[in-house]
Design an enzyme around this catalytic site. Structure first.
Site, PDB file in Angstrom:
ATOM      1  CD  GLU A   1      22.987  24.915 -12.972  1.00 14.36           C
ATOM      2  OE1 GLU A   1      24.088  25.468 -13.143  1.00 14.36           O
ATOM      3  OE2 GLU A   1      22.125  24.834 -13.856  1.00 14.36           O
TER       4      GLU A   1
ATOM      5  CG  ASP B   1      29.031  32.282 -13.140  1.00 17.10           C
ATOM      6  OD1 ASP B   1      28.030  31.875 -13.762  1.00 17.10           O
ATOM      7  OD2 ASP B   1      29.619  31.621 -12.280  1.00 17.10           O
TER       8      ASP B   1
END
Lengths: 287, 423
Positions: free
Chosen positions: A70, A81
């Protein structure tokens, strides 16, 4: 722009090798399933710690047991995030990482030698893809040998252009489901995915946690019940023990912050150690 | 009707708006949308909000004509809608009270907010204190220093102020951090988004809570002048005060709507916050709108002397109004804004917020174009107490010795919250 126009790569990868066709992450998940285990999906932001270093680190990770790559497209405002990945993305952006460099990295990873090559999904917030042009991004990602795209802030309701473009280029599209997703949304999201569905283990952002959300197993079952063919679990997995726990019920275990931290703190050797530990975790999960 | 015009509900305003957010937030946005729709149809909700506006905020805010200031605006009549006189010193309280009531209706115990200049944070902390809610305010570390007084205000009101040091450490990063908090605590927390940006239903809902500005002003101008204004001017960062005053005039084609964006050092320098004038169509903070971004879709740093306008995006409805030509948006530099600021102080005895000074600069321009027959309505969105330090420095009203002394008293890093006696 076509990736054939890109400058020669600097990572030592043989970019003249043809990109293998049909390297989908779904096939990697199926192969792991056939081997009686869950797949290990690993994340690093492109350009971190630098462009060549990222590619080298991911190739080494594949050799150490990573099944699916990924590759993050660093973005200035990564709302999904936590601090570890935010800081890594900032490093990559400060280092001048652009979308074309991300596509170069995809091409280098997709054409790595056997044993160091795994399907590459790009993970990107929607703003960069939209600005690049959805159709152009799909074209160039496919042309670089990318398997598809994970979109943390794009829900299928807003994804008409991307669904059309990914269909046209045979790209996988991975949407997220969350513990808060209703049964109706689980069904519509699962139906919109191509390849697999990303189950967020917890209500929160990326980052290592002491325990993986207890909602994850139920969410995987619910997503499967709603029609998801393959379901991988991410957010919070950082140890072999957690990978084993999640690998017992999910098709794939996704690890991000723990890899970023290992690479930051201990370089490629430290990263390989963490990947081996995680790979052992998924290998032993169903023993 | 108190809320919404038919067809203006979102989630899209033309090509703009929508929901570009993590799936984890969709359920919360749906819950908010449903609760807001129920509240909007509930006379009891409207009555409670109306009571708070009258008895707590001090609405209706007055209309003040400023003839000495208007001498510098081509002799046009200039009328100020005095949102600066609201409790907490700006228009922000209108939206916050509405959302705080919704929070209570949803059974949630905690609110979070982002703030730039601190006005929205102060308003949110105020409403939280009033209604017994926990409150956390995210504020860019840079802004905590340039708006230290508002940080102190929020803490006095019982809020936790969290300095955000990621990214550019300004308003856009405070929004990012608020979204991260909301994803993790959505069960018991409502995000009181402070402007008409963000994912549906925020742009329409926040606008509806501010529509009272325009509804009042329209009636007040008709009564005072005997006709509608020729032009309505308002500053635009995210755009909440502007959409609040514009909306009541959308169906009056003879009324020009002028949004004034922060041009900072000048749009041509790249150091500005004029998203419509100098931006492109893109996605930021959950909606498609006009954004300052580079060719890779990375958000560009914005710049303005005004922390409250220092934002690289704008509400999607403004992007739509610009695209269809119903409103126009012009840039105002730091220097132009500060000249208008100085002028209002000296001619009328009113110290405006630096944000609102951008609207005043636009009014000066527009008035000169309209001439003596013109009538200009300006939304004076906030008062200037919070900006005294910035203005004093800009105009050189404090000596170097004073500056050194005040710097020495400041913490060098982010403003830390200490366990002071009783707080």
């Amino acid at each position: 722009m076509s990736t054939t126009d890109l400058p020669a790569a600097s990572a030592g990868a043989d970019t003249t090798a043809p990109v293998p066709a049909g390297l989908s992450s779904a096939s990697a998940l199926d192969a792991a399933r056939a081997a009686g285990r869950s797949a290990l999906v690993g994340y690093l932001p492109a350009g971190f710690p630098d462009r060549a270093g990222c590619v080298d680190a991911l190739r080494a990770s594949v050799a150490a047991g990573l099944d699916v790559i990924e590759l993050g497209l660093p973005y200035s405002d990564p709302v999904m995030d936590g601090p570890v990945i935010q800081a890594a993305a900032e490093t990559a952006l400060r280092g001048g990482t652009r979308i074309r460099h991300v596509l170069e990295s995809v091409e280098q990873l997709a054409s790595a030698p056997d044993g160091e090559r795994a399907p590459v999904l790009v993970m990107s917030y929607w703003a960069p893809v939209l600005r690049y042009g959805v159709a152009a991004f799909a074209r160039d990602l496919a042309s670089a040998g990318g398997a598809g795209l994970i979109t943390p802030d794009l829900v299928p309701d807003e994804a008409g252009d991307w669904i059309a473009a990914s269909d046209e280029h045979g790209l996988e599209r991975v949407f997220l489901v969350a513990p808060s997703s209703t049964p109706a949304r689980l069904a519509s999201t699962a139906a919109a995915c191509r390849g697999w569905t990303y189950a967020a283990s917890t209500m929160g952002v990326t980052g290592a946690r002491t325990s993986v959300g207890s909602a994850a197993e139920g969410l995987v079952a619910a997503a499967r019940g709603a029609g998801a063919e393959r379901v991988c679990v991410g957010l919070g997995v950082s140890t072999g023990e957690q990978a084993a726990e999640v690998g017992a019920y999910a098709d794939g275990v996704i690890v991000g912050s723990a890899l970023v931290r290992a690479l930051s703190d201990d370089g490629v050797a430290g990263l390989e150690r963490v990947v081996r530990d995680l790979a052992a975790g998924v290998a032993g999960a169903r023993g | 009707m108190l809320f919404e015009r038919v067809g203006d509900r979102g989630p899209y305003f033309g090509e703009f708006g929508g929901r570009f957010v993590p799936e984890a937030l969709i359920a919360a946005l749906d819950e908010l949308d449903e609760e807001y729709s129920r509240a909007a149809a509930d006379p009891a909700f409207a009555a409670e909000l109306d009571r708070l506006q009258r008895e707590y905020t001090g609405r209706p805010s007055i209309l003040t004509e400023v003839p000495r200031f208007a001498e510098h605006a081509g002799g046009a009549r200039v009328l100020l809608k005095r949102e600066d006189l609201n409790h907490t010193g700006s228009h922000k309280i209108n939206n916050v009270l509405g959302q705080a009531l919704l929070t209570v209706r949803m059974g949630k115990k905690r609110v979070i907010a982002e703030t730039g200049a601190g006005q929205h944070g102060v308003a949110t902390a105020t409403a939280a204190a009033l209604m017994g809610l926990e409150c956390t305010v995210y504020m860019g570390e840079v802004d905590t220093r340039r708006q230290a007084l508002n940080v102190a205000r929020m803490r006095l009101l019982g809020a936790e102020v969290v300095p955000v040091s990621t990214g550019t450490a300004t308003l856009k990063d405070a929004l990012n951090e608020a979204f991260r908090d909301w994803v993790a605590h959505v069960d018991d927390t409502h995000y009181v988004l402070g402007t008409v940006a963000g994912p549906h239903p925020f742009p329409a809902m926040v606008r509806d809570f501010h529509r009272t500005i325009g509804v009042e002003a329209r009636a007040q101008v008709l009564e005072r002048v005997g006709r509608l204004p020729d032009l309505v001017a308002a500053c635009v960062g995210g755009g909440s005060n502007a959409i609040g005053i514009f909306h009541a005039f959308l169906d009056d084609p003879q009324v020009q709507l002028l949004g004034l964006e922060a041009a900072g050092d000048g749009v041509e320098t790249g150091r500005h916050a004029a998203s419509i004038t100098g931006g492109v169509s893109g996605v930021l903070h959950g909606a498609r709108s006009m954004i300052l971004q580079d060719e890779d879709g990375q958000t560009l740093d914005s710049h303005s002397i005004s922390a409250g306008l220092d934002y690289p995006g704008v509400g999607p409805e403004h992007a739509h109004l610009a695209s269809i030509g119903r409103a126009r948006y012009e840039p105002v530099t730091d220097d132009e804004a500060m000249e208008a600021f100085r002028l209002l102080c000296r001619t009328e005895g009113i110290i405006p917020a630096i944000e609102s000074a951008h609207a005043l600069a636009g009014a000066l321009r527009a008035g000169r174009e309209l001439g003596p027959e013109g009538v200009v309505l300006v939304n004076l969105s906030g008062r200037g107490d919070k900006d005294v330090d910035t203005a004093a420095r800009y105009f050189g009203l404090v000596s170097d010795a004073d500056l050194v002394a005040s710097e020495a008293e400041r913490v060098s890093g982010p403003v830390e919250q200490t366990e002071a006696n009783g707080w």
